[in-house]
Design an enzyme around this catalytic site. Structure first.
Site, PDB file in Angstrom:
ATOM      1  N   LYS A   1       0.991  -1.320  -0.197  1.00 16.33           N
ATOM      2  CA  LYS A   1       0.172   0.027   0.441  1.00 16.33           C
ATOM      3  C   LYS A   1       0.984   1.439   0.152  1.00 16.33           C
ATOM      4  CE  LYS A   1      -2.998   2.955   0.340  1.00 16.33           C
ATOM      5  NZ  LYS A   1      -2.488   4.147   0.574  1.00 16.33           N
TER       6      LYS A   1
ATOM      7  N   GLY B   1       6.106   6.064   8.547  1.00 21.93           N
ATOM      8  CA  GLY B   1       5.286   7.380   8.073  1.00 21.93           C
ATOM      9  C   GLY B   1       5.324   7.713   9.887  1.00 21.93           C
ATOM     10  N   SER B   2       4.297   8.538   9.711  1.00 16.90           N
ATOM     11  CA  SER B   2       3.436   9.676  11.183  1.00 16.90           C
ATOM     12  C   SER B   2       3.701   8.704  12.587  1.00 16.90           C
ATOM     13  CB  SER B   2       3.114  10.557  11.010  1.00 16.90           C
ATOM     14  OG  SER B   2       1.551  10.182  10.757  1.00 16.90           O
TER      15      SER B   2
ATOM     16  N   GLY C   1       0.842   5.464  12.794  1.00 15.25           N
ATOM     17  CA  GLY C   1       2.408   4.242  12.888  1.00 15.25           C
ATOM     18  C   GLY C   1       1.157   3.647  14.498  1.00 15.25           C
TER      19      GLY C   1
ATOM     20  N   GLU D   1       8.446   2.437  11.878  1.00 19.06           N
ATOM     21  CA  GLU D   1       9.668   3.629  11.323  1.00 19.06           C
ATOM     22  C   GLU D   1       9.290   4.786  11.732  1.00 19.06           C
ATOM     23  OE1 GLU D   1      11.602   2.630   8.390  1.00 19.06           O
ATOM     24  OE2 GLU D   1      12.800   0.950   9.517  1.00 19.06           O
TER      25      GLU D   1
ATOM     26  N   CYS E   1      12.997  11.586   8.036  1.00 15.22           N
ATOM     27  CA  CYS E   1      12.346  11.153   8.953  1.00 15.22           C
ATOM     28  C   CYS E   1      14.045  11.654   9.750  1.00 15.22           C
ATOM     29  CB  CYS E   1      12.025   9.737   9.617  1.00 15.22           C
ATOM     30  SG  CYS E   1      13.270   8.858   8.412  1.00 15.22           S
TER      31      CYS E   1
ATOM     32  N   GLN F   1       1.986  20.936   3.318  1.00 17.44           N
ATOM     33  CA  GLN F   1       2.907  20.440   4.034  1.00 17.44           C
ATOM     34  C   GLN F   1       3.508  22.723   3.370  1.00 17.44           C
ATOM     35  OE1 GLN F   1       3.605  17.696   5.752  1.00 17.44           O
ATOM     36  NE2 GLN F   1       5.680  17.944   5.015  1.00 17.44           N
TER      37      GLN F   1
ATOM     38  N   GLU G   1       7.621  17.452  14.662  1.00 20.07           N
ATOM     39  CA  GLU G   1       8.403  17.315  13.945  1.00 20.07           C
ATOM     40  C   GLU G   1       7.119  17.835  12.691  1.00 20.07           C
ATOM     41  OE1 GLU G   1       9.480  13.142  11.340  1.00 20.07           O
ATOM     42  OE2 GLU G   1       7.239  13.050  12.345  1.00 20.07           O
TER      43      GLU G   1
END
Length: 477
Positions: A173, A226-227, A231, A248, A282, A329, A381
């Site tokens: 995905k 991802g975020s 997660g 991660e 990241c 963003q 972040e």
């Protein structure tokens, strides 16, 4: 052109019949394709295909799986320029960075290909001389691969290639906004000789497919980048079926500068690690924690280097930084600049959209000085080209500041004193630590984080076996 899911070796329209047009972040008038909008029904079909193909794929010898992956690595390099242009068009990375990303994907695949021949176990001395005891490594089963938009070539390859090497099948995905690279990857895996059903691709919004995939009982492993918020949601879903996870997630990576040997080199390392890929990494350095006596010189050096960063179309030679990936963003970066201004920080360089480039999502490389350790700029972040500077009066205070955020992915220290480097190595709460070195990783070395940055086995290198395999103990008489 319309792009469909890939299920059981067939390009398959989504059950919804719906598609979404996607535009290049470098030029929003450039529509690069119309992509399937999938849902739970498509996920079910993909998982069924992966489950059906598992027995045949895992029965294939490890060396043969490895040979297929070596061919895939060769195909990545053969198609490097085309893949890089696709990546730059849909994600906004400069062409040179995209070429490098494809090369990194090939290198990681070659390591994974070798692992297919290294699924070694253990032999145990038996109390009974008629009984032989050994432990063998076996694949876990169908694996869900869920990837982010910032590295649409190397991150999927980092997950899919080791999954296949160890004998697992995959439901892949990719992110909604960068699916074209994923399609190209699936085509190359297929060209390399991966059988039907071993890799299945589901396109579309994660909200409609993520829960169905991460909670499916036939998915035996979920590898996600991802975020942190997503997660955690995936982890919650995985507990329903005791599914293994490899997560991660976010980062807020510091560079602690305290009695550095050469501030010019230090500034080079920091700026490169902070602004490559527009800071949309990241592992990007997002905070500089610096001693009072070194502050002025370091900020002057960094400001000069940041001001020299050329922003523009990622396919133009000489451009150092392309656009951000989306309007969202851009707005995120603008919101943090407003926070900085409200808190009385100094915008040393940048801080706004790039003038004259209104057709894309272009934002200046930004350096913000005078940030307090309690500020959102120091703790949250941002995932953009914003670097914050925090001043400290002691090394121990600096180390505390480095550990303030919830994240613990990577951290670096620049110091000529061995004792301080050792203290940083032991006390920095991050999965990766760099000494007098930016936050760049290598293609055969484990990669992962602590705290809210990671959970489960580290990816890349030999630690992957901790996720993609399980143990079976055999007593043979």
């Amino acid at each position: 052109m319309k792009y469909n899911n890939f299920i059981g070796g067939v390009w398959t329209p989504p059950a919804s019949g719906e598609y979404i047009d996607l535009r290049s972040p470098a030029d929003t008038s450039d529509i690069f394709g119309s992509f399937a909008v999938s849902g739970p029904e498509d996920v079910l079909h993909a998982v069924e295909a992966a489950k059906k193909a598992f027995s045949g794929w895992t029965a294939m010898s490890g060396p043969e799986r490895g040979r297929i992956l070596y061919r895939f690595a060769d195909l990545l390099e053969l198609n490097r320029q085309d893949l890089a242009e696709t990546l730059s068009r849909e994600e906004g990375k400069t062409l040179s960075e995209s070429v490098g990303e494809v090369g990194r994907a090939a290198a990681e695949t070659r390591f994974a290909a070798g692992e297919a021949s290294r699924m070694t176990g253990n032999h145990f001395v038996s109390d009974n001389p008629d009984v032989e005891i050994f432990l063998k490594k076996i694949p876990i089963g169908p694996v869900a691969v869920i990837t982010p938009w910032n590295f649409p070539i190397v991150t999927p390859v980092r997950k899919i290639s080791p999954a296949l090497a160890y004998g697992n099948t995959v439901v892949f995905k990719p992110p909604t906004i960068t699916p074209l690279s994923a399609i190209r990857l699936v085509e190359l895996y297929r060209e390399a000789g991966v059988p039907d059903g071993v890799i299945n691709l589901i396109l579309g919004p994660g909200a409609q497919t993520g829960d169905a995939l991460s909670s499916h009982p036939d998915i035996r492993g979920i590898t996600f980048t991802g975020s942190t918020s997503i997660g955690k949601r995936i982890y919650a879903n995985s507990t329903q079926n005791l599914t293994k996870v490899q997560l991660e997630m976010g980062g807020k990576n510091p560079a602690l500068v305290y009695h550095a040997e050469n501030l010019e080199i230090c500034a080079d390392e920091i700026v490169r690690a902070a602004f490559s890929s527009c800071g949309q990494r990241c592992t990007a350095i997002s905070r500089v924690v610096v001693s009072e006596e070194e502050h002025d010189e370091l900020v002057t050096l960094m400001a000069k280097k940041v001001a020299e960063i050329t922003v523009g179309d990622p396919r133009t030679p000489g451009v150092v930084m392309g656009p951000l990936v989306s309007q969202a963003q851009i707005e995120t970066c603008e919101s943090y600049v407003k926070i900085a201004e409200a808190e009385g920080c100094r915008i040393a360089v940048g801080g706004k959209r790039v003038e004259g480039l209104s057709a894309g999502y272009y934002f200046e490389a930004t350096l913000i000085d005078g940030v307090k350790r309690t500020s959102p700029l120091a703790l949250e972040e941002i995932f953009g080209p914003i670097l914050s500077v925090i001043t400290v009066s002691s090394f121990l205070e600096g180390l505390e500041v480095c550990n303030d955020p919830e994240f613990g992915l990577a951290g670096c220290v620049f110091s000529s004193e061995v004792s301080k480097a050792k203290k940083f190595i032991s006390d920095m709460d991050s999965g990766m630590v760099h000494v007098n070195h930016g936050t760049a990783s290598q293609a055969h070395v484990p990669f992962g984080g602590m705290k809210s940055s990671g959970f489960g086995a580290f990816s890349i290198g030999p630690t992957n076996s901790g996720f993609y395999t399980k143990d079976k103990v055999v007593y043979l008489k």
